[in-house]
Design an enzyme around this catalytic site. Structure first.
Site, short mmCIF file in Angstrom:
data_model
loop_
_atom_site.label_atom_id
_atom_site.label_comp_id
_atom_site.label_asym_id
_atom_site.label_seq_id
_atom_site.Cartn_x
_atom_site.Cartn_y
_atom_site.Cartn_z
N ASN A 9 25.62 -39.92 4.85
CA ASN A 9 25.40 -39.03 5.94
C ASN A 9 24.06 -39.87 6.53
O ASN A 9 23.03 -39.59 6.11
CB ASN A 9 25.11 -37.70 5.69
CG ASN A 9 24.56 -36.92 6.87
OD1 ASN A 9 24.53 -37.15 8.13
ND2 ASN A 9 24.03 -35.54 6.63
N LYS A 11 22.82 -39.33 9.57
CA LYS A 11 22.13 -38.16 10.28
C LYS A 11 21.80 -39.17 11.75
O LYS A 11 22.68 -39.86 12.16
CB LYS A 11 20.80 -37.80 9.55
CG LYS A 11 21.01 -37.42 8.36
CD LYS A 11 20.09 -36.46 7.73
CE LYS A 11 20.60 -36.09 6.50
NZ LYS A 11 19.52 -35.14 5.66
N HIS A 93 26.37 -28.73 7.95
CA HIS A 93 25.21 -29.25 7.45
C HIS A 93 24.08 -28.38 7.50
O HIS A 93 24.04 -27.58 8.62
CB HIS A 93 24.87 -30.47 7.78
CG HIS A 93 23.67 -31.09 7.06
ND1 HIS A 93 22.38 -31.23 7.19
CD2 HIS A 93 23.86 -32.26 6.31
CE1 HIS A 93 21.97 -31.67 6.21
NE2 HIS A 93 22.63 -32.38 5.53
N GLY A 169 15.89 -34.62 1.55
CA GLY A 169 15.01 -35.27 2.20
C GLY A 169 13.51 -34.92 1.44
O GLY A 169 12.61 -35.41 2.10
P1 PGA Z 1 19.08 -36.77 1.45
O1 PGA Z 1 19.91 -35.85 2.33
O2 PGA Z 1 19.90 -37.58 0.46
O3 PGA Z 1 18.32 -37.57 2.38
O4 PGA Z 1 18.16 -35.84 0.77
C1 PGA Z 1 21.13 -35.38 1.91
C2 PGA Z 1 21.84 -34.56 3.23
O5 PGA Z 1 21.23 -34.20 3.90
O6 PGA Z 1 23.15 -34.86 3.19
#
Ligand code: PGA
Length: 248
Positions: A9, A11, A93, A169
């Site tokens: 993802n 984002k 999400h 994150g």
């Molecule tokens: P991350 O995000 O791997 O950066 O923690 C995961 C997500 O939000 O799908």
């Protein structure tokens, strides 16, 4: 047997130059033993899908509107995503639930739209830190799972992603026992609703600070069929080892 799935993802990250990362994954993973899904921003879906046209890698989107068309300025419908080359769409999400006030009911409406357009819905669930500390995790997951999945949901048209909000994150991850507990719980709830056999078809992804360093142990956890990866999916040098850990 469920085929495992490594999903990325991106984002709100990536411009045309980032397509080099898609190209690198296409080159590195010609015949993967797991499914690979990359969800770039909507602006890159068409080009990314073009790069993956002769590859097993699927391109997906990060959200869709519940309607097929209409007066919804700025929104993108599921048939539009399918038309541009997407094969899947992330729905619900926590960043959409929190920043755009998306409810589980809306997520279910979007899933209906995704299924009608032939897209796999990757439906996200997860508790906040306060809910985790208040021992409400399983109640929250149960409520989100029940309300976010429309009737007609199957393991073929839907993937479930468990993503604790506090792990996204942050570099924090739940213990393997905590991940396993939630994944086992999701499988048992799917069994109650859809039947034991049908429940076995669903891929259950873990998401939240998955990295090359922790992927293998997470993938060895009960009822974990892959990962939804944010930050570590942006660079092929990070995402590729996660794919390999899933293939191991
Ligand atoms: P991350 O995000 O791997 O950066 O923690 C995961 C997500 O939000 O799908």
């Amino acid at each position: 047997m469920r085929r495992k799935l490594a999903a990325g993802n991106w984002k709100m990250n990536g411009t045309a130059s980032s397509l080099a990362e898609v190209q690198a994954l296409v080159s590195l993973h010609c015949a993967p033993s797991v499914d690979i899904l990359i969800c770039p921003p909507a602006t890159l879906i068409a080009q990314a899908a073009g790069l993956c046209a002769n590859s097993p890698i699927m391109i997906g989107a990060q959200d869709c509107h519940a309607a097929a068309s209409g007066a919804h300025t700025g929104d993108i419908s599921a048939p539009m995503l399918a038309d541009t080359g997407a094969g899947a769409v992330i729905l619900g999400h926590s960043e959409r639930r929190e920043n755009h006030n998306e409810t589980s009911d809306l997520v279910a409406q979007k899933a209906v739209a995704a299924h009608a357009a032939g897209l796999i819905a990757v439906v996200c669930l997860g508790e906040s830190l306060a809910q985790r500390e208040g021992a409400q995790t399983l109640d929250v997951i149960a409520e989100q799972l029940a309300a976010s999945l429309p009737d007609g949901t199957t393991g073929a048209n839907t993937v479930i992603a468990y993503e604790p909000i506090w792990a996204i994150g942050t570099g924090l991850t739940p213990s393997l026992a905590q991940i396993g507990e939630v994944h086992d719980f999701i499988r048992s709830r799917l069994s109650e609703r859809f039947g034991v056999q049908a429940a076995e078809d669903f891929r259950l992804l873990y998401g939240g600070s998955v990295k090359p360093e922790n992927a293998a142990e997470i993938f060895a956890t009960s009822n974990v069929d892959g990962a939804l990866v944010g930050g570590a999916s942006l660079k092929s040098e990070d995402f590729s080892p996660i794919i390999r850990a899933l293939e191991a």
